[in-house]
Design an enzyme around this catalytic site. Structure first.
Site, mmCIF file in Angstrom:
data_model
loop_
_atom_site.group_PDB
_atom_site.id
_atom_site.type_symbol
_atom_site.label_atom_id
_atom_site.label_comp_id
_atom_site.label_asym_id
_atom_site.label_seq_id
_atom_site.Cartn_x
_atom_site.Cartn_y
_atom_site.Cartn_z
ATOM 1 N N HIS A 18 -0.598 0.140 -10.038
ATOM 2 C CA HIS A 18 -1.271 -0.797 -9.115
ATOM 3 C C HIS A 18 -1.727 -2.042 -9.875
ATOM 4 O O HIS A 18 -2.895 -2.422 -9.851
ATOM 5 C CB HIS A 18 -2.462 -0.124 -8.424
ATOM 6 C CG HIS A 18 -2.834 -0.799 -7.127
ATOM 7 N ND1 HIS A 18 -3.325 -0.115 -6.051
ATOM 8 C CD2 HIS A 18 -2.780 -2.111 -6.741
ATOM 9 C CE1 HIS A 18 -3.565 -0.959 -5.055
ATOM 10 N NE2 HIS A 18 -3.232 -2.175 -5.455
ATOM 11 N N ARG A 20 0.848 -1.183 0.000
ATOM 12 C CA ARG A 20 0.000 0.000 0.000
ATOM 13 C C ARG A 20 0.890 1.242 0.000
ATOM 14 O O ARG A 20 1.975 1.260 0.591
ATOM 15 C CB ARG A 20 -0.923 0.042 1.235
ATOM 16 C CG ARG A 20 -2.057 -0.977 1.215
ATOM 17 C CD ARG A 20 -3.105 -0.612 0.172
ATOM 18 N NE ARG A 20 -4.278 -1.472 0.215
ATOM 19 C CZ ARG A 20 -4.454 -2.564 -0.516
ATOM 20 N NH1 ARG A 20 -3.488 -2.944 -1.343
ATOM 21 N NH2 ARG A 20 -5.564 -3.264 -0.420
#
Length: 309
Positions: free
Chosen positions: A269, A221
Site C-alpha cells: 500500500h 482498494r
C-alpha cells in the site's frame, strides 16, 4: 476555533504541530474520549465514538483521498466531509502505475528472473498498439495517471460513472460503456472509489471480458478485487499477471496465496503515500476558508455522501 485530530495509525504530534503553525489562532488538540466539542475534525478511520461525542462539528477533513472507512460510520447529519483532492498523491500514483505498466510491457520481470539465474536473454519487442491500458476511475488521480500513460504512446482508455472528456484518452462511461471498455483493454488499472456499487467489481465476469493475456493493476482498494477469481484467471492463462498494492486485509497475511503466486507482484500500500506538509497546507487552507464564511461548494474535494466519494 477548535480543531480536533483523530487519525489511527498516524503519528499525531507532527500533524498537531503543523496544523497549529498553519492556523495560529486555533486551538488544535488530539482527540480523546470526553474531549471538548470542536468546530472542525481532521480524521483518518476514527471510531464511531468520535462522531457520537463530537456533535457540533462544522466540517470533517479526511487526510486521504478515499473515504470508504468514513462511509461505514454514522456521520453527523448535514456536516460536510472533505477529502484530499491531490496533495502530492497524483504524481506518485502516476509514477507507480507507469512503472507497473512498463515493467510488464517491456517484460522486465522476466529479465529480472533470468538475471537472477545468470542467464543472458532476449525478447522480441512488443507493439504498444497491442497493449491498450484501461483506467477505471477518472477523478484527480485517474486523470493524472491517464495523461502520464499517454506520454509513453500507449493507447489509453478511461471509464467512469459519468461522462468525461480528456485529450488522448478514449473515454467510456456508465453501465452502457463498461463492457466495451473491458473488451478493449489489455492492461487494467483500478482507481475507483470503493462504494457498494464498486465492491468486487474486478471479479470473474468482468476480468474474463479483458483481452487475452491481460494484466491487472489495483491501486485503489482491496475490496474492488475478488481474490480467488483473480487467481483462477491467472492459473487458467487468461490473465498474464497482476501488480497489487491494496488488499482486503492489511498488512497482507503471511499465509495469503498472493505472496507466493509467480504471476503476482505485491507492494505494501505504497503507490501514493500521504505527504504530510502538503496535506496540512491543503486542509488548513480549507478550514480557514470555511471558517471565514466561504461556501462549502467552493472547496475542492467535498464528498457526495450519497455516492460515497
Amino acid at each position: 476555533m477548535r480543531i480536533t485530530f483523530c487519525c489511527t495509525d498516524t503519528k499525531a504530534q507532527p500533524w498537531l504541530e503543523g496544523l497549529q503553525a498553519a492556523l495560529p489562532g486555533a486551538v488544535v488538540e488530539l482527540w480523546a474520549a470526553g474531549s471538548a466539542p470542536a468546530d472542525y475534525a481532521v480524521v483518518w478511520a476514527p471510531p464511531q465514538q468520535f462522531f457520537d461525542e463530537q456533535t457540533g462539528l462544522k466540517g470533517i477533513f479526511n487526510i486521504g483521498a478515499g473515504v470508504d472507512a468514513l462511509m461505514k460510520l454514522r456521520l453527523p447529519p448535514g456536516v460536510p466531509v472533505v477529502r484530499l483532492d491531490d496533495a502530492g498523491m497524483s504524481v506518485q500514483m502516476a509514477e507507480y502505475v507507469c512503472h507497473a505498466v512498463i515493467r510488464h510491457f517491456r517484460e522486465f520481470d522476466a529479465y529480472e528472473a533470468d538475471s537472477a539465474r545468470g542467464r543472458w536473454s532476449y525478447r522480441k519487442p512488443r507493439r504498444r498498439a497491442d497493449f491498450p491500458v484501461g483506467v477505471m476511475g477518472l477523478g484527480v488521480l485517474g486523470e493524472r495517471v491517464s495523461r502520464a500513460l499517454a506520454q509513453f504512446d500507449f493507447p489509453v482508455l478511461g471509464w467512469s460513472r459519468s461522462a468525461k472528456v480528456f485529450d488522448g484518452v478514449r473515454c467510456y462511461s456508465g453501465e452502457a460503456g463498461f463492457q466495451d471498455f473491458l473488451a478493449a483493454t489489455r492492461i487494467l488499472v483500478c482507481l475507483l472509489p470503493l462504494t457498494p456499487e464498486t465492491e468486487g467489481i474486478m471479479r470473474q465476469a468482468t476480468l474474463a471480458r479483458l483481452l487475452p493475456g491481460a494484466y491487472v493493476i489495483n491501486v485503489a482498494r482491496g475490496g474492488h478485487l475478488v481474490d480467488e477469481d483473480l487467481i483462477a484467471l491467472l492459473d487458467s492463462g487468461h490473465l498474464a499477471g497482476a501488480t497489487l498494492d491494496v488488499f482486503r486485509t492489511e498488512p497482507l497475511p503471511a499465509v495469503h496465496p498472493f505472496w507466493a503466486h509467480p504471476k503476482i507482484t505485491v507492494t505494501p500500500h505504497t503507490s501514493a503515500r500521504t505527504l504530510r506538509d502538503e496535506s496540512i497546507a491543503q486542509i488548513a487552507g480549507k478550514i480557514d476558508a470555511l471558517h471565514k464564511g466561504a461556501p462549502i461548494a467552493s472547496l475542492a474535494g467535498v464528498v457526495d455522501l450519497k455516492q460515497g466519494y
